[in-house]
Write a protein that holds these residues in place. Structure first.
Motif, PDB file in Angstrom:
ATOM      1  N   ASP A   1       0.831  -1.205   0.000  1.00  0.00           N
ATOM      2  CA  ASP A   1       0.000   0.000   0.000  1.00  0.00           C
ATOM      3  C   ASP A   1       0.867   1.258   0.000  1.00  0.00           C
ATOM      4  OD1 ASP A   1      -2.285  -1.483  -0.031  1.00  0.00           O
ATOM      5  OD2 ASP A   1      -2.676  -1.322   2.125  1.00  0.00           O
ATOM      6  N   MET A   2       1.952   1.202   0.730  1.00  0.00           N
ATOM      7  CA  MET A   2       2.861   2.353   0.752  1.00  0.00           C
ATOM      8  C   MET A   2       3.415   2.621  -0.643  1.00  0.00           C
ATOM      9  SD  MET A   2       6.059   2.919   3.369  1.00  0.00           S
ATOM     10  CE  MET A   2       6.968   1.502   2.746  1.00  0.00           C
ATOM     11  N   TYR A   3       3.683   1.566  -1.377  1.00  0.00           N
ATOM     12  CA  TYR A   3       4.167   1.729  -2.754  1.00  0.00           C
ATOM     13  C   TYR A   3       3.038   2.151  -3.687  1.00  0.00           C
ATOM     14  CZ  TYR A   3       5.810   0.380  -7.402  1.00  0.00           C
ATOM     15  OH  TYR A   3       6.127   0.377  -8.734  1.00  0.00           O
ATOM     16  N   GLN A   4       1.902   1.491  -3.595  1.00  0.00           N
ATOM     17  CA  GLN A   4       0.791   1.801  -4.482  1.00  0.00           C
ATOM     18  C   GLN A   4       0.262   3.222  -4.279  1.00  0.00           C
ATOM     19  OE1 GLN A   4       1.085  -0.464  -6.808  1.00  0.00           O
ATOM     20  NE2 GLN A   4      -0.990  -1.309  -6.785  1.00  0.00           N
ATOM     21  N   ASN A   5       0.307   3.723  -3.049  1.00  0.00           N
ATOM     22  CA  ASN A   5      -0.187   5.064  -2.767  1.00  0.00           C
ATOM     23  C   ASN A   5       0.791   6.160  -3.138  1.00  0.00           C
ATOM     24  OD1 ASN A   5      -2.506   3.939  -1.732  1.00  0.00           O
ATOM     25  ND2 ASN A   5      -1.828   4.026   0.396  1.00  0.00           N
ATOM     26  N   GLY A   6       1.987   5.792  -3.568  1.00  0.00           N
ATOM     27  CA  GLY A   6       2.940   6.792  -4.015  1.00  0.00           C
ATOM     28  C   GLY A   6       3.828   7.362  -2.932  1.00  0.00           C
ATOM     29  N   GLU A   7       3.769   6.795  -1.719  1.00  0.00           N
ATOM     30  CA  GLU A   7       4.678   7.288  -0.684  1.00  0.00           C
ATOM     31  C   GLU A   7       6.125   7.005  -1.080  1.00  0.00           C
ATOM     32  OE1 GLU A   7       3.674   6.385   3.397  1.00  0.00           O
ATOM     33  OE2 GLU A   7       1.629   5.864   2.792  1.00  0.00           O
ATOM     34  N   VAL A   8       6.342   5.902  -1.751  1.00  0.00           N
ATOM     35  CA  VAL A   8       7.658   5.586  -2.314  1.00  0.00           C
ATOM     36  C   VAL A   8       7.458   5.169  -3.765  1.00  0.00           C
ATOM     37  CG1 VAL A   8       8.711   4.929  -0.118  1.00  0.00           C
ATOM     38  CG2 VAL A   8       7.490   3.219  -1.462  1.00  0.00           C
ATOM     39  N   ASP A   9       8.493   5.358  -4.579  1.00  0.00           N
ATOM     40  CA  ASP A   9       8.400   5.041  -6.007  1.00  0.00           C
ATOM     41  C   ASP A   9       9.119   3.749  -6.367  1.00  0.00           C
ATOM     42  OD1 ASP A   9       6.787   7.032  -7.089  1.00  0.00           O
ATOM     43  OD2 ASP A   9       8.429   8.473  -7.143  1.00  0.00           O
ATOM     44  N   TYR A  10       9.671   3.055  -5.352  1.00  0.00           N
ATOM     45  CA  TYR A  10      10.478   1.875  -5.648  1.00  0.00           C
ATOM     46  C   TYR A  10      10.067   0.736  -4.729  1.00  0.00           C
ATOM     47  CZ  TYR A  10      13.203   5.259  -8.210  1.00  0.00           C
ATOM     48  OH  TYR A  10      13.585   6.244  -9.086  1.00  0.00           O
ATOM     49  N   LEU A  11      10.214  -0.466  -5.273  1.00  0.00           N
ATOM     50  CA  LEU A  11       9.865  -1.681  -4.554  1.00  0.00           C
ATOM     51  C   LEU A  11      11.034  -2.641  -4.633  1.00  0.00           C
ATOM     52  CD1 LEU A  11       7.404  -3.215  -3.204  1.00  0.00           C
ATOM     53  CD2 LEU A  11       7.031  -4.223  -5.449  1.00  0.00           C
ATOM     54  N   VAL A  12      11.475  -3.146  -3.488  1.00  0.00           N
ATOM     55  CA  VAL A  12      12.532  -4.144  -3.437  1.00  0.00           C
ATOM     56  C   VAL A  12      11.896  -5.435  -2.942  1.00  0.00           C
ATOM     57  CG1 VAL A  12      14.802  -4.748  -2.553  1.00  0.00           C
ATOM     58  CG2 VAL A  12      14.209  -2.345  -2.924  1.00  0.00           C
ATOM     59  N   ALA A  13      12.071  -6.511  -3.701  1.00  0.00           N
ATOM     60  CA  ALA A  13      11.320  -7.730  -3.391  1.00  0.00           C
ATOM     61  C   ALA A  13      12.119  -8.967  -3.750  1.00  0.00           C
ATOM     62  CB  ALA A  13       9.994  -7.732  -4.150  1.00  0.00           C
ATOM     63  N   THR A  14      11.680 -10.086  -3.207  1.00  0.00           N
ATOM     64  CA  THR A  14      12.180 -11.388  -3.620  1.00  0.00           C
ATOM     65  C   THR A  14      11.296 -11.885  -4.760  1.00  0.00           C
ATOM     66  OG1 THR A  14      10.787 -12.547  -2.036  1.00  0.00           O
ATOM     67  CG2 THR A  14      12.954 -11.852  -1.273  1.00  0.00           C
ATOM     68  N   ASP A  15      11.526 -13.138  -5.177  1.00  0.00           N
ATOM     69  CA  ASP A  15      10.727 -13.687  -6.267  1.00  0.00           C
ATOM     70  C   ASP A  15       9.276 -13.934  -5.855  1.00  0.00           C
ATOM     71  OD1 ASP A  15      11.450 -15.639  -4.509  1.00  0.00           O
ATOM     72  OD2 ASP A  15      11.909 -17.155  -6.020  1.00  0.00           O
ATOM     73  N   ALA A  16       8.882 -13.547  -4.612  1.00  0.00           N
ATOM     74  CA  ALA A  16       7.492 -13.699  -4.179  1.00  0.00           C
ATOM     75  C   ALA A  16       6.540 -12.858  -5.020  1.00  0.00           C
ATOM     76  CB  ALA A  16       7.356 -13.300  -2.707  1.00  0.00           C
ATOM     77  N   ILE A  17       7.040 -11.781  -5.641  1.00  0.00           N
ATOM     78  CA  ILE A  17       6.142 -10.953  -6.454  1.00  0.00           C
ATOM     79  C   ILE A  17       5.792 -11.629  -7.774  1.00  0.00           C
ATOM     80  CG2 ILE A  17       7.097  -8.841  -5.463  1.00  0.00           C
ATOM     81  CD1 ILE A  17       8.468  -8.352  -8.176  1.00  0.00           C
ATOM     82  N   GLY A  18       6.455 -12.734  -8.103  1.00  0.00           N
ATOM     83  CA  GLY A  18       6.196 -13.388  -9.379  1.00  0.00           C
ATOM     84  C   GLY A  18       4.938 -14.215  -9.410  1.00  0.00           C
ATOM     85  N   MET A  19       4.344 -14.482  -8.256  1.00  0.00           N
ATOM     86  CA  MET A  19       3.182 -15.359  -8.195  1.00  0.00           C
ATOM     87  C   MET A  19       1.885 -14.573  -8.133  1.00  0.00           C
ATOM     88  SD  MET A  19       4.207 -18.392  -8.508  1.00  0.00           S
ATOM     89  CE  MET A  19       5.756 -19.281  -8.487  1.00  0.00           C
ATOM     90  N   GLY A  20       1.571 -13.866  -9.163  1.00  0.00           N
ATOM     91  CA  GLY A  20       0.237 -13.302  -9.320  1.00  0.00           C
ATOM     92  C   GLY A  20      -0.066 -12.035  -8.573  1.00  0.00           C
TER      93      GLY A  20
END
Length: 958
Positions: free
Chosen positions: A200-219
């Motif tokens: 939500d912090m990323y989607q709302n524009g509080e930050v413009d970057y996302l650091v993630a593991t391969d967990a974001i690959g599943m849908g």
């Protein structure tokens, strides 16, 4: 059916739509995070009462579940659902969990439809293992382009940087914080609550970057334009291995959702992708998956060795490969060598219990031996006691329930609590399942919130320097609006969009405030149109009106009501900023007008039907118009002559529309309900041009205090009639009037218990109410008649004085002495409030003052009391005698010609009295007879009268 294709083809959405088209359904998803996301989507569509969420650590199952959203491991067997869907079916080839997906592919079917969703690489395997399967190919909705290597410092906004270890993720997030202001962090080990807060912090524009593991690959659907790989290999639990092209494509496909194209590349120490790999990802062309992992499902629980043997049984199909030894099988082998467990697990149920315990995931990840030790304790307790000891489980949870420490400490505690959350979800393992499920959930939520706070503190810098730098460079600033209406410019809060009006934040000053407001309004122009479209299509349940005539959309004021040419057709004035444009204002105005018109039509349906009834003619039609003009409530005194002119046919026609002709008020009972009353006060206030509208009384009250500052007529529009210091509800007043008609209001009467009961008043309050209705209330005291609680011996009587009761006198042929009606009535009234029967007193036994005993009222001498006894001090009570005498106050709508004015002395009885001198009503409109001449012929009873049955019974009982 197998629905295959690359990422961003809408496969999951398609499966949800197909499942919801059936009466029941089950969908299996690869991650707990994704299961929660899909569950929330379905709940928004169908409500929470029919949707279940089942994962290893969470279980929400309503009583009437239709649709089950589960992780693949938690999918229930043998449910017989109409539709079954399994997402990311290509995970059949996963070394750790592939055997679970393969089992669902081979054995789980829906009664009417089965869907396998995943990569096109599974086409050949599915065709070989699932007979008569149909294939549907879905193409990607947007283009995916390889952009090569780029430094993190040059990474564009709305980018996701992917790492494959916690240390790598943290290092990248620290670097982005220093160079870009901050980043959100998403990892598979995070709880859904922490992950959602970061996203939500990323989607709302509080930050413009996302650091993630391969967990974001599943849908997980994110607003990502670019995906950058910081590494091209990962540790799979056994060894470091390079990622296959299809695995890279699964992650890269998160870029460019919907019809928006996306890009992917590498950063940091990752070497550039080979041209062949990059082209395969862009063209979605990968090597077919011809081998998938399998483990036997037909388990035998005769002994531990037998169970291990069936788990390691080889597959019979060449496309199936026996899965490598999983954590649960490894734990089973370890525990099978423990002497105590070997002694306990000697039959089928005990071996089955041991296997269920071994399937507890190793969330902690400390070591296999440590995990096996914990499982040993749990199994021994379950086998010996039937449940896990509550005190021991409470100690384990209490040690974890701490929110101090850094990110690593909180992450470990979250992993530990996941173990106990899983245990609490197992049926029959604890005595109070509901308690422990709630307790572990509370601890997990508390740790999740603390972890989100620590992640934000460490990796996000909300400095205003970014905004000031953009202002100094005169660059165009980007504004965003979140779901709550908060407006951010370059990530900084600048104000709030309240409905269709922008409210600037007062924190900034000078030129900065002007620039921020200008940029915000320019950026909000498309938001106004989007919001107007959403508002126009919003249901009426999202819109409401206030008691002061305001119009609300949720918590935002979007307009107000103003008076129109017709009192029942008010107009709308909208609150829309000029920058939004006339098109937005017109759309908002139309939607609000539709809302209030429908609201009036629904709440005032009976009243509107009266005005439109063409069958009403003459006086009846004119009277109907008066009812409409007065919103369905008319004081009878104000239209007394009109009512008198109506014949029975006209009244019957009006009664068919629910109009009641009361003694004090003519009204429609359906319009006295809280909702019509609230709207009626608003419409009446608009028609009167009031600046401040009277508020509707709380629902359910019979009487309310009189508001002396309220405008004249407000009590009537509220459904009440002012009487003294309180106002009584109109319908209850008519019930009281029915009781008063049975009383002698000329000779005087006392309040009955039923009168006090329906008004809910004390005797003093009731006296004030009666005074407000035009009655005189004379206060007096008298001796209180007490209830006889014991039998007293009969007094001795002189021998020469014969004493006989009425029955004996009758038997002797003598006429029994008759009590006077006046005396009996007095006794009845005296005990009416006590609720006890009066005691008739024999006047023969009453001594006089001349006999040497002080004179005592005869009604105070109880049976069994000697005439010469000393009378104790009596208890006095207050009572009121009511007679018809004065008119109601001017603001109560009195009419001098209808009993509403003070009666001049010597001018006879007041006009408009009923049978016993009370005010007239429907039931008092019949001809009255106060003389000895023959009575006049009574008018026939109107069969449409709602009281016809009661009147006929009353007539027959005369």
């Amino acid at each position: 059916m197998a629905v295959l294709g690359p990422t961003n083809t809408g496969k999951t959405t398609y499966a949800i739509e197909r499942m919801l088209g059936h009466r029941t359904g089950v969908i299996g998803l690869p991650l707990r995070l994704l299961a929660r996301e899909v569950y929330d989507r379905i709940v928004k569509l169908r409500g929470p009462s029919g949707v279940a969420l089942v994962t290893g650590e969470e279980r929400i199952v309503p009583p009437r579940t239709q649709y089950w959203v589960c992780t693949v491991e938690a999918m229930p067997d043998g449910m017989g659902a109409d539709c079954v869907a399994i997402d990311e079916i290509q995970l059949c080839a996963d070394p750790e969990r592939g055997h679970v997906f393969t089992d669902r592919l081979l054995r789980m079917r829906g009664l009417h439809e089965t869907l396998f969703l995943g990569s096109d690489t599974m086409r050949g395997t599915i065709a070989a293992l699932v007979p008569k399967v149909e294939f549907v190919r879905r193409e990607r909705m947007s283009e995916l382009i390889y952009s090569g290597q780029k430094k993190i410092s040059r990474m564009r906004p709305r980018s996701a940087i992917v790492g494959f270890s916690v240390e790598n993720v943290y290092a990248i997030a620290e670097l982005i914080k220093r160079q870009k202001g901050g980043a959100a962090v998403v990892m598979g080990a995070l709880s859904p609550r922490t992950r959602n807060a970061q996203v939500d912090m990323y989607q709302n524009g509080e930050v413009d970057y996302l650091v993630a593991t391969d967990a974001i690959g599943m849908g997980l659907n994110l607003d990502v334009d670019h995906v950058a790989f910081s590494a091209l290999s990962k540790f799979d639990g056994r060894r470091m291995r390079p990622l296959a092209p299809n695995e890279l494509a699964q992650i890269a496909g998160r870029a460019g959702r919907g019809f928006k194209s996306g890009t992917f590349g590498v950063t940091g120490d990752a070497r550039p992708l080979d041209d062949g790999v990059a082209r395969a990802i862009m063209d979605h062309s990968f090597t077919p998956q011809n081998k998938i992992n399998w483990r036997n499902h037909a388990l035998q629980y005769g002994s531990i060795d037998r169970l291990i043997k069936t788990l390691e049984a080889p597959p019979e199909d060449e496309r199936l490969v026996r899965a490598r030894e999983a954590d649960d099988l490894r734990a089973l082998k370890t525990l099978g060598q423990v002497a105590e467990i070997e002694a306990r697990a000697t039959d089928g149920p005990s071996v089955k219990l041991l296997w269920d315990v071994c399937r507890i995931p190793d969330f902690r990840g400390i070591s296999s031996a440590e995990h096996a030790s914990l499982l040993e304790i749990i199994f021994n307790d379950l086998h010996q006691r039937g449940t896990i000891p509550e005190d021991w489980m409470a100690r384990q949870i209490k040690r974890i329930d701490r929110t101090d420490g850094d990110i690593d400490a909180l992450s470990k505690r979250l992993a530990f609590i996941r173990t106990w959350t899983y245990v609490a979800q197992r049926k029959g393992w604890t005595k109070d399942e509901s308690h422990w499920r709630g307790a572990t959930r509370v601890v997990e939520d508390r740790l999740s919130d603390a972890l989100h706070e620590r992640l934000t503190q460490r990796f996000v810098d909300r400095r205003t320097s970014v905004l000031l730098r953009r202002l100094g460079q005169k660059e165009a600033m980007v504004a965003e609006v979140n779901e709550t209406g908060e407006v951010t410019v370059e990530g900084e809060f600048v104000g709030k969009l309240d409905g269709f009006r922008f409210r600037a934040d007062k924190g900034a000053g000078g030129a900065e405030e002007k620039t921020i407001k200008s940029a915000a309004l320019q950026a909000l122009a498309p938001q106004f149109h989007l919001r107007a479209d959403r508002f126009y299509n919003a249901p009426d349940t999202e819109i409401d009106y206030t008691e002061q005539g305001g119009l609300m959309w949720g918590t935002s004021a979007v307009g107000k009501l103003v008076a129109g040419a017709d009192a029942l057709k008010p107009q709308v004035e909208v609150f829309v900023d000029d920058v939004a444009g006339p098109e937005v204002a017109q759309k908002v105005q139309r939607r609000l007008q539709h809302f209030i018109d429908r609201k009036i039509a629904a709440l005032f349906e009976p009243l509107l039907a009266v005005g439109k009834d063409e069958a009403l003619t003459g006086l009846a039609r004119g009277f109907a118009f008066q009812m409409v003009e007065n919103f369905g409530i008319l004081p009878r005194a104000a239209v007394a002559e009109d009512v008198k002119s109506l014949d029975q046919d006209a009244r019957g026609a009006l009664r068919k529309h629910g109009i009641r002709f009361g003694q004090f008020t003519i009204f429609m009972p359906l319009l006295l309900k809280p909702a019509p009353t609230r709207l009626r006060l608003v419409l009446w206030s608009l028609s009167k041009g009031l600046s401040e509208f009277p508020e509707a009384p709380p629902p359910g009250l019979v009487t309310i205090p009189v508001d002396k500052g309220a405008p004249q007529g407000a009590d009537t529009m509220s459904g009440y009639r002012n009487a003294g210091i309180r106002a009584i509800r109109i319908d209850m007043l008519e019930r009281l009037a029915d009781m008063l008609r049975a009383e002698d209001s000329r000779g005087g009467f006392e309040a009955k218990a039923d009168m006090l009961s329906i008004t809910g008043m004390t005797l003093e309050q009731f006296a004030d109410l009666m005074g407000g209705l035009g009655y005189n209330a004379e206060k007096a005291e008298r001796a209180k008649v007490k209830l006889v609680t014991e039998v007293v011996a009969e007094p001795e009587v002189a021998a020469d004085t014969p004493v006989m009761d009425a029955g004996a006198e009758a038997a002797a042929g003598a006429e029994p002495q008759e009590q006077t009606p006046e005396t009996l009535a007095d006794v009845v009234d005296a005990v009416a409030d006590e609720g006890t029967a009066p005691i008739a007193i024999d006047p023969v036994a009453v001594p006089t003052e001349e006999a040497g005993v002080p004179e005592t009222p005869s009604e105070e001498i109880l049976p069994g009391t000697a005439p010469d006894a000393v009378v104790p001090e009596v208890e006095m009570e207050v009572f009121y005698t009511f007679t018809w005498g004065r008119a109601p106050r001017a603001n109560q709508g009195g009419n001098p010609r209808r009993g509403g004015a003070e009666r001049p002395k010597g001018k006879g009885k007041p006009q408009g009295k009923g049978r016993k001198g009370g005010p007239r009503g429907d039931k008092a409109d019949k001809a009255q007879n106060f003389s000895a001449r023959p009575p006049q012929k009574e008018k026939p009873i109107d069969p449409d009268n709602p009281f016809a049955a009661a009147l006929m019974g009353f007539k027959d009982g005369k």
